[in-house]
Design a protein around this motif. Structure first.
Motif, PDB file in Angstrom:
ATOM      1  N   ILE A  38       0.841  -1.199   0.000  1.00 44.32           N
ATOM      2  CA  ILE A  38       0.000   0.000   0.000  1.00 44.32           C
ATOM      3  C   ILE A  38       0.872   1.243   0.000  1.00 44.32           C
ATOM      4  O   ILE A  38       1.802   1.362   0.795  1.00 44.32           O
ATOM      5  N   LEU A  39       0.557   2.154  -0.892  1.00 42.29           N
ATOM      6  CA  LEU A  39       1.261   3.436  -0.981  1.00 42.29           C
ATOM      7  C   LEU A  39       0.375   4.501  -0.351  1.00 42.29           C
ATOM      8  O   LEU A  39      -0.817   4.578  -0.641  1.00 42.29           O
ATOM      9  N   VAL A  40       0.942   5.320   0.535  1.00 44.08           N
ATOM     10  CA  VAL A  40       0.188   6.387   1.196  1.00 44.08           C
ATOM     11  C   VAL A  40       0.823   7.724   0.858  1.00 44.08           C
ATOM     12  O   VAL A  40       1.969   7.985   1.238  1.00 44.08           O
ATOM     13  N   THR A  41       0.104   8.569   0.133  1.00 44.39           N
ATOM     14  CA  THR A  41       0.612   9.919  -0.124  1.00 44.39           C
ATOM     15  C   THR A  41       0.367  10.777   1.109  1.00 44.39           C
ATOM     16  O   THR A  41      -0.575  10.553   1.865  1.00 44.39           O
TER      17      THR A  41
ATOM     18  N   ALA B 198       2.665  -1.600  -6.300  1.00 40.09           N
ATOM     19  CA  ALA B 198       1.635  -1.270  -5.309  1.00 40.09           C
ATOM     20  C   ALA B 198       0.270  -1.724  -5.793  1.00 40.09           C
ATOM     21  O   ALA B 198      -0.066  -1.609  -6.973  1.00 40.09           O
ATOM     22  N   GLU B 199      -0.522  -2.224  -4.864  1.00 45.67           N
ATOM     23  CA  GLU B 199      -1.868  -2.687  -5.191  1.00 45.67           C
ATOM     24  C   GLU B 199      -2.929  -1.668  -4.790  1.00 45.67           C
ATOM     25  O   GLU B 199      -3.950  -1.520  -5.454  1.00 45.67           O
ATOM     26  N   VAL B 200      -2.663  -0.970  -3.690  1.00 41.29           N
ATOM     27  CA  VAL B 200      -3.610   0.019  -3.173  1.00 41.29           C
ATOM     28  C   VAL B 200      -2.871   1.334  -2.949  1.00 41.29           C
ATOM     29  O   VAL B 200      -1.737   1.342  -2.468  1.00 41.29           O
ATOM     30  N   VAL B 201      -3.528   2.438  -3.296  1.00 45.24           N
ATOM     31  CA  VAL B 201      -3.000   3.774  -3.032  1.00 45.24           C
ATOM     32  C   VAL B 201      -3.981   4.492  -2.112  1.00 45.24           C
ATOM     33  O   VAL B 201      -5.184   4.530  -2.389  1.00 45.24           O
ATOM     34  N   VAL B 202      -3.476   5.047  -1.011  1.00 43.05           N
ATOM     35  CA  VAL B 202      -4.296   5.867  -0.114  1.00 43.05           C
ATOM     36  C   VAL B 202      -3.803   7.305  -0.267  1.00 43.05           C
ATOM     37  O   VAL B 202      -2.670   7.622   0.105  1.00 43.05           O
TER      38      VAL B 202
END
Length: 247
Positions: free
Chosen positions: A4-7, A55-59
């Protein structure tokens, strides 16, 4: 577990989301311009492709009230498409972005449309204002050498705990997108004047507050309650709870 990537991963909301996702066992990449592991500037996209790889999910928690959120979203969408692995982009937004004609809100609404029209899997959560914002606004106007302190007349807010929002964002950070999910509001609707008084008292500043009438379309939108979601008052932490915790 997902990657998961979190900006905005070091920001007020993003850091809490990162902590929750890591506690759940996910591999989390916390993005920010000053990150050692994943230095990314969303305004020009530098470093974004490398951080997005696999990455599969980006928040998406990053935001800048001074402007440019639409530019940042464009770079994020492009990188997610190029990666080819992202199945869900979870984005935070604000209750009222479609009805209150404030510049910042209009840009946030444009970001929503960009995401929904991107062809990517998307989840969008709108929330009411954070407790911290009420405190920040009051602090800002209290610096003005005017006695008493002026706050917008008739404007009501429904502040919500950033920690509770982080909990919800972490719940939504799954591979399957959910589209526009129900709004999330704080537990009570109060006037900004009332909360400003409570905040000043709690911080030991014995200054009176007066209600200042304003003008303009954005102010009218707030007076109509476009920023409120009383039917979605799912938050539990009140402003009084927030003040007690800070104390």
């Amino acid at each position: 577990m997902s990657t998961i990537l979190v900006t905005g991963g070091t920001g007020n909301l993003g850091a809490l989301v990162v902590a929750r996702l890591r506690a759940a066992g996910h591999e989390v990449r916390a993005l920010s311009r000053h990150s050692r592991e994943h230095p990314v500037d969303l305004m020009d996209g530098r470093g974004l492709d490398a951080a997005m790889a696999g990455a599969e999910v980006v928040v998406h928690c990053a935001s800048n009230p001074r402007g440019g959120d639409d530019v940042a979203a464009g770079h994020l969408i492009g990188a997610a498409r190029r990666a080819g692995t992202v199945t869900n982009v979870v984005s935070i937004s604000i209750v009222g972005v479609d009805v209150v004609p404030l510049g910042y809100y209009e840009v946030k609404h444009a970001v929503e449309r960009m995401l929904l029209e991107s062809g990517l899997g998307v989840t969008i959560l709108r929330t009411t204002q954070f407790h911290d914002l009420v405190a920040m606004i009051t602090d800002a106007v209290a610096k003005v050498p005017v006695v008493p302190v002026p706050l917008p007349k008739g404007v009501r807010v429904q502040p919500v705990s950033v920690a509770e929002v982080a909990d919800r964002m972490a719940e939504l950070a799954v591979p399957t997108p959910a589209g526009r999910v129900p709004d999330m509001g704080g537990p009570e609707v109060r006037t900004l004047v009332e909360l400003g008084r409570a905040y000043l008292e709690a911080t030991g500043r014995k200054r009176r507050v007066f209600a200042l009438p304003l003008a303009g379309r954005a102010y009218a939108g707030f007076l109509r309650g476009g920023n409120l979601a009383p039917q979605n008052a799912v938050g539990k932490v009140t402003f009084a709870d927030f003040l007690a915790e800070r104390a």
